[in-house]
Design an enzyme around this catalytic site. Structure first.
Site, mmCIF file in Angstrom:
data_model
loop_
_atom_site.group_PDB
_atom_site.id
_atom_site.type_symbol
_atom_site.label_atom_id
_atom_site.label_comp_id
_atom_site.label_asym_id
_atom_site.label_seq_id
_atom_site.Cartn_x
_atom_site.Cartn_y
_atom_site.Cartn_z
ATOM 1 N N GLY A 7 0.813 -1.201 0.000
ATOM 2 C CA GLY A 7 0.000 0.000 0.000
ATOM 3 C C GLY A 7 0.850 1.257 0.000
ATOM 4 N N SER A 8 0.391 2.248 0.732
ATOM 5 C CA SER A 8 1.030 3.570 0.677
ATOM 6 C C SER A 8 2.432 3.599 1.271
ATOM 7 C CB SER A 8 0.149 4.599 1.383
ATOM 8 O OG SER A 8 -1.051 4.798 0.660
ATOM 9 N N THR A 9 2.829 2.575 2.029
ATOM 10 C CA THR A 9 4.209 2.564 2.530
ATOM 11 C C THR A 9 5.204 2.453 1.382
ATOM 12 O OG1 THR A 9 4.172 0.163 2.906
ATOM 13 C CG2 THR A 9 3.554 1.582 4.760
ATOM 14 N N SER A 39 -0.746 11.027 1.903
ATOM 15 C CA SER A 39 -0.830 9.780 1.132
ATOM 16 C C SER A 39 -1.746 9.881 -0.077
ATOM 17 C CB SER A 39 -1.300 8.645 2.050
ATOM 18 O OG SER A 39 -0.726 7.424 1.668
#
Length: 489
Positions: free
Chosen positions: A215-217, A273
């Site tokens: 995901g956004s990581t 994000s």
């Protein structure tokens, strides 16, 4: 008479030669087939006739050996078994060995020639030395904080020391007690059947053997690629990113959970994000440059050992531009282990260089002599120091001004990135809550710890941009535990 004596002597010599030939045939040529015969229990009996060496955490043994008084004499025991199961694995008389019990089996069982003080005299099971010990890099406080933080939820935590690659915590939940599998009786078989049939897969080491959409990581990687390629030069300049963003060559429109993402700067997009900004950045950087950057971070590496095997994290750039956009925000075919994402945070914290992670500090003989030591680890240049400095700035902004406020530690510098990864058919599954971070204490010259947390069954609201509400507090507890521990000499 003399002639008969000579004949008898010659016959005796012939018998002796035949005996020697037969013995040599059995001992040399036939030995492998006899040794590998399932009916031959002598190797198994010899294996368990002596206590096994210990696995140590923070100077304390978390394993032991119990004298059963039976033919397979010594059985493995574990202290805080569920806590350290992802590190130790199990050593079972019935089901073999896993993780450190497997990777360091030669040292622990005493079969490694270097464990004996005089290897030349250690031939044969009767002369087998006692097992050596394995000293791990695990910080017991960080391990406990990660385990307690996850509680009964499915998930994993990996923590590393950015400058050295020492693994400080490796936790996977739900866990199990390896002692249940140590022996070979009916209770062991029942425990094995229960554990392997459990739908929550307690035997799965989620920290190193399970890959998730990050995901956004993953936007840490995409931001690094954009800065290195010169696609972004000013953190506060507008990126000219529409909201919603139509994926190239398709009619699909990508939207954001939050507001203010239209034409947002990299700083704002990173803090909040913004999917649209990073999807467009991935396309602008291009497939090859995105792939090269991801691989410098450690993606697509199938050869990582710590010393046991780690599932490769993957970034697929062979698809079309629409799919590249999704891959660049940690979706589509992008997959990562928690250990890999901890190394992503470590690369930022360490100024753009990342060492190979490792779990074993040294192995020692029963008398205390060192068999092997980790020593210095080779460094991989992931990005330039200037890029790393800008990413550190962005990650600090996430904690001070963005979605990662729950990771803040008073008196320490903390950088982080939240993420909520969609998965399942039509993204119907409960989103995975992610948080990656690093921390530097007030008296530290450089960051002391980098952490990745993933929670599979987080009760996160869809309105939450990231896993900051679920995963960040766990990361904070782990970082606090490390910062309280004096640095290793």
């Amino acid at each position: 008479m003399t002639r008969y004596i000579r004949r008898a002597a010659a016959f005796c010599v012939l018998l002796l030669v035949a005996l020697l030939v037969n013995t040599a045939w059995l001992q040399v040529l036939q030995a492998p087939s006899y040794g590998g015969n399932p009916a031959n229990r002598r190797p198994t009996i010899a294996r368990y006739e002596r206590p096994r060496g210990q696995i140590l955490v923070g100077g304390r043994a978390v394993t032991g050996s119990r004298d059963t008084g039976e033919q397979l004499r010594y059985e493995r025991t574990y202290t805080d078994g569920p806590l350290y199961a992802p590190v130790t694995g199990f050593a079972s008389q019935r089901y073999g060995t896993t993780f450190l019990e497997h990777a360091e089996d030669a040292v622990l069982s005493g079969t490694d020639p270097l464990v004996a003080g005089l290897p030349l005299f250690a031939a044969g099971p009767r002369a087998r030395p006692a097992g050596g010990d394995v000293v791990t890099t695990i910080d017991p406080g960080a391990q406990r904080a990660a385990f307690d933080g996850l509680g009964g939820r499915k998930g994993a935590v990996a923590a590393v020391e950015p400058t050295t690659g020492r693994i400080l915590a490796l936790v996977s939940t739900p866990s199990y007690d390896p002692a249940e599998l140590s022996g070979n009786g009916p209770a062991v078989a029942a425990a094995w059947a229960r554990l392997t049939a459990d739908p929550d897969q307690p035997l799965l080491n989620r920290a190193v053997r399970q890959t998730y959409p990050p995901g956004s990581t993953f936007k840490v990687v995409t931001a690094a690629a954009a800065l290195e390629a010169g696609v972004v030069r000013d953190l506060d300049a507008r990126t000219w990113s529409p909201d919603p963003y139509r994926l190239p060559g398709s009619t699909t429109r990508l939207v954001n959970e939050g507001e203010g993402c239209r034409n947002a700067s990299l700083r704002h997009a990173f803090e909040w994000s913004c999917n649209t900004v990073f999807a467009k950045l991935g396309v602008d950087v291009g497939a090859e440059a995105m792939k090269e950057t991801a691989e410098r971070f450690g993606f697509n590496d199938s050869g990582l050992r710590i010393p046991f095997w780690v599932a490769p994290s993957t970034f697929d750039a062979s698809a079309d531009r629409a799919q590249l956009a999704l891959s660049s925000i940690g979706q589509f075919n992008t997959r990562a282990t928690p250990l890999q994402m901890a190394m992503v945070a470590a690369a930022v914290a360490a100024g753009g260089q990342v060492p190979t992670p490792y779990l074993v500090e040294r192995t020692v003989r029963p008398g205390g002599g060192v068999v092997s030591a980790a020593g210095s680890r080779p460094l991989r240049q992931v990005m330039g120091p200037a890029t790393a400095a800008r990413l550190r700035e962005l990650m600090c902004d996430v904690v001070t001004d963005g979605t990662g406020g729950n990771a803040a530690i008073p008196g320490a510098i903390v950088g982080g990135k939240t993420g909520t990864a969609q998965h399942g058919v039509g993204n119907s599954g409960t989103p995975y809550a992610w948080f990656v971070s690093w921390a530097q204490g007030a008296r530290d010259l450089s960051p002391r710890v980098a952490v990745a947390v993933v929670v599979e069954d987080a009760a996160a609201r869809r309105g939450d941009i990231s896993g900051g509400g679920t995963a960040a507090p766990i990361a904070r507890a782990v970082m606090e535990a490390v910062l309280r521990t004096p640095p290793a000499p």
